[in-house]
Design a protein around this motif. Structure first.
Motif, PDB file in Angstrom:
ATOM      1  N   ASP A   1       0.812  -1.211   0.000  1.00 28.49           N
ATOM      2  CA  ASP A   1       0.000   0.000   0.000  1.00 28.49           C
ATOM      3  C   ASP A   1       0.847   1.263   0.000  1.00 28.49           C
TER       4      ASP A   1
ATOM      5  N   ARG B   1      -1.343  -8.448  -3.610  1.00 25.71           N
ATOM      6  CA  ARG B   1      -2.154  -7.364  -3.068  1.00 25.71           C
ATOM      7  C   ARG B   1      -1.834  -6.050  -3.765  1.00 25.71           C
TER       8      ARG B   1
ATOM      9  N   ALA C   1      -4.523  -3.845  -5.926  1.00 23.71           N
ATOM     10  CA  ALA C   1      -4.839  -2.466  -5.568  1.00 23.71           C
ATOM     11  C   ALA C   1      -4.549  -1.506  -6.709  1.00 23.71           C
ATOM     12  N   ARG C   2      -3.417  -1.669  -7.388  1.00 25.17           N
ATOM     13  CA  ARG C   2      -2.998  -0.706  -8.416  1.00 25.17           C
ATOM     14  C   ARG C   2      -2.457  -1.443  -9.640  1.00 25.17           C
TER      15      ARG C   2
ATOM     16  N   THR D   1      -7.406   1.976  -2.983  1.00 20.87           N
ATOM     17  CA  THR D   1      -6.461   1.855  -1.875  1.00 20.87           C
ATOM     18  C   THR D   1      -6.867   0.802  -0.881  1.00 20.87           C
ATOM     19  N   GLU D   2      -8.088   0.229  -0.999  1.00 22.54           N
ATOM     20  CA  GLU D   2      -8.507  -0.784  -0.023  1.00 22.54           C
ATOM     21  C   GLU D   2      -7.832  -2.106  -0.337  1.00 22.54           C
ATOM     22  N   LEU D   3      -7.355  -2.787   0.686  1.00 18.78           N
ATOM     23  CA  LEU D   3      -6.716  -4.082   0.535  1.00 18.78           C
ATOM     24  C   LEU D   3      -7.672  -5.194   0.899  1.00 18.78           C
TER      25      LEU D   3
ATOM     26  N   ASP E   1      -8.591   5.584   1.610  1.00 19.78           N
ATOM     27  CA  ASP E   1      -9.836   4.833   1.452  1.00 19.78           C
ATOM     28  C   ASP E   1     -10.832   5.055   2.580  1.00 19.78           C
TER      29      ASP E   1
END
Length: 621
Positions: free
Chosen positions: A107, A137, A141-142, A427-429, A480
């Protein structure tokens, strides 16, 4: 594996956070190095760099990273850790033939992730060999940023490792997309009793390694039993206390050798610049079909993905948002529940078209705007429907497309990268990896007495705990906008304990039947800093549903900026049921009256519809 994984803000982080920036500024982050061994020969071929803070309360990496999250400088800390790892490796002589493994904090990637990989002011020797560790992860996310970063990292001559494989099913789904040179097995695979899940992971990892030549590294090897399991899983490399604990430099008296990796691959940047249809090889046979056939082919691929389950990635392009019909929405709600990762792209589609579906709003000039694409990718299956609009007028279902249905894996992987390179970031995992927020560290609303005095936190806790309605606090300053406080009433209403929801965005309460228009109104109100009230259908932890009357009120700081939202959640399920029952009865009454009126107009002259009070039964009574 980063020792900070899963670390959250603990009760002490609020006190420690102000010192983190000083640690970064003073370059007080250092690294220790743990050996990675070639299992067949016993030679040390690499070292993994593990971050350490200065002596004191920030020495442990979990405390250090938790404090950085609270201070909002996680990206800066991650960059400082990587720079410290590379400087330390050079200082300790960990150069060729040895390799150094460094981490990417999932993150901590920003809009220009490459800039956060190392300090550009520093120059490192050419014989410093680096493997960059990434988790699934980070890709979830990205995806767009990370795929570009991986391509650029390879252009630098670095290799890539996929970390924690097996900890989540999604790591198996993303393995062919990242094309890692090293697959790092999660330590639980060698330390826990074998079961079906381990067999599935072994099957996927061994197939990938056989096809690509990637090295398989087993973590957590602490004794002979773990070593035997690592070999059985197909690992060629090992890491753990059996071979050496983390230390300031290389182990003395150990034989060393070179880490054997697959031959360098060409850059993948071009696949992100192409459309999926353009990924088709020149030899591909193109056919023509109306859209009606493509819809049925798409449904078949979606059914195949449902069967593949959590190790599958589905990505689709629908041209425009209007083509995502109610039927399509229902199918993709079902996909989200069964498939590891789902993306849907189209002009006018938001970042999250449906809960759990990743999206992107396509520019009218994007070549993808003229395509209908569906890609399904898993460890043992690959298929893609790639179609280009021929520009017909007339009924939508009759519009013709040039298309190819391919199962050639390299083509499918390139098409998947082309789609994911456009997916917007979130941005949430995943829940297992979201940073936990301890209730004691959660920011609280300020309650003041008439004389301006403030009651103690114990009194505030008792007051919030005594309220019958659910109370939640969201911190607008954190990525987030996660929950940082929930009271016991909210735990009872939702069925979720505080430990499972703190640190998460409250969208986890949404279900397949939640009104997306209401959700959109809430998001617009929060973006504008306004109070809002909505009634939403929410889902409890056990899967049951309840109607939630949610009132969200902004809390501002001394400058007038919104820093928190306080939510009051009330279960109005009975009220909604009563209102709906009343509306149903009113509809039935209106329908009955309309039918009576029709009967009345259809009777011969002089006849009248007999009233209820003139019925034979009424006269007998």
């Amino acid at each position: 594996m980063s020792e900070s994984d899963g670390a959250g803000v603990d009760p002490f982080s609020a006190q420690l956070a102000p010192t983190v920036r000083a640690v970064i500024r003073d370059r007080a982050v250092t690294s220790v190095f743990q050996p990675i061994v070639e299992l067949d020969s016993g030679r040390v071929v690499a070292y993994e760099a593990l971050a350490r803070g200065p002596e004191g309360p920030l020495r442990a990496p979990d405390k250090l990273f938790a404090a950085a999250r609270g201070e909002g400088c996680l990206t800066e800390l991650a960059q400082a850790c990587r720079s410290a790892a590379l400087r330390g490796a050079v200082r300790q002589g960990l150069l060729a033939p040895l390799t150094v493994f460094v981490n990417v904090e999932p993150d901590a990637l920003d809009d220009a992730p490459l800039a956060a990989l190392f300090d550009h002011a520093e120059r490192f020797p050419d014989d410093l060999r680096v493997v960059l560790e990434i988790t699934e992860r980070a890709l979830a996310a990205r995806p767009a940023e990370l795929l570009r970063t991986v391509a650029r990292v390879r252009d630098l001559g670095w290799a890539v490792a996929l970390d924690d494989v097996g900890a989540e099913s999604l790591s198996l789904a993303f393995m062919p997309l990242l094309r890692p040179d090293v697959v790092k097995l999660d330590l639980r695979l060698v330390q826990e009793r074998p079961g079906p899940a381990i067999a599935e992971i072994m099957n996927a990892v061994n197939a990938y390694a056989e096809a690509t030549g990637a090295a398989v590294l087993a973590e957590g090897i602490e004794d002979g039993r773990h070593l035997m399991m690592a070999r059985a899983l197909g690992a060629t490399l090992g890491q753990g206390w059996l071979f050496g604990r983390p230390g300031p430099g290389p182990l003395a008296g150990r034989r060393t050798g070179a880490l054997r990796l697959p031959a360098p691959r060409s850059s993948d940047v071009e696949s992100g610049q192409l459309s999926p249809f353009a990924c088709l090889p020149a030899k591909a046979v193109l056919r023509e079909a109306p859209k009606a056939l493509l819809i049925e082919l798409s449904k078949q691929l979606e059914r195949q993905a449902m069967w593949l389950g959590e190790t599958c990635v589905v990505a689709a392009a629908f041209q425009e948002a209007r083509h995502v019909t109610p039927s399509t929405r229902q199918r993709y709600r079902d996909l989200v529940e069964r498939v590891g990762f789902v993306a849907a792209l189209g002009e006018g589609l938001p970042v999250e078209p449906l809960p759990g579906v990743r999206g992107a709003d396509l520019s009218p000039t994007d070549p993808l705007r003229g395509e209908w694409d569906v890609v399904v990718l898993s460890p043992h299956f690959s298929a893609a429907l790639l179609a280009r609009d021929l520009g017909d007028d007339g009924p939508d279902a009759e519009r013709r497309f040039a298309f190819a249905l391919t199962y050639e894996r390299d083509t499918v992987v390139r098409a998947a990268r082309a789609l994911l390179s456009r997916v917007a970031a979130v941005t949430e995992l995943p829940s297992a990896e979201r940073p936990a927020v301890h209730p004691a560290a959660a920011p609280r609303p300020v309650l003041s007495g008439a004389d301006g005095s403030r009651p103690g936190e114990a009194l505030l806790d008792r007051a919030l705990a005594a309220v019958g309605a659910g109370i939640t606090i969201v911190d607008m300053r954190l990525p987030d906008q996660p929950l940082v406080y929930v009271n016991p009433a909210f735990e009872r209403l939702s069925g979720f304990p505080a430990a499972e929801v703190l640190g998460r965005n409250c969208r986890f309460l949404q279900g397949r039947d939640t009104d997306l228009a209401a959700v959109g109104r809430i998001r617009r109100a929060l973006a504008a800093g306004q109070e809002c009230r909505e009634v939403l259908l929410n889902v409890r932890a056990d899967g049951s549903t309840w109607w939630n009357e949610c009132v969200l009120t902004p809390v501002t700081d001394a400058t007038g900026a919104v820093v928190q939202y306080i939510g009051v959640q009330t279960d109005v399920t009975d009220r909604v049921a009563a209102v709906r029952a009343l509306a149903t009865e009113q509809d039935r009454s209106r329908d009955f009256e309309a039918r009576l009126a029709e009967l009345d107009t259809g009777l011969p002259a002089g006849w009248a519809v007999q009233s209820v009070t003139d019925s034979p039964g009424a006269r007998r009574a």
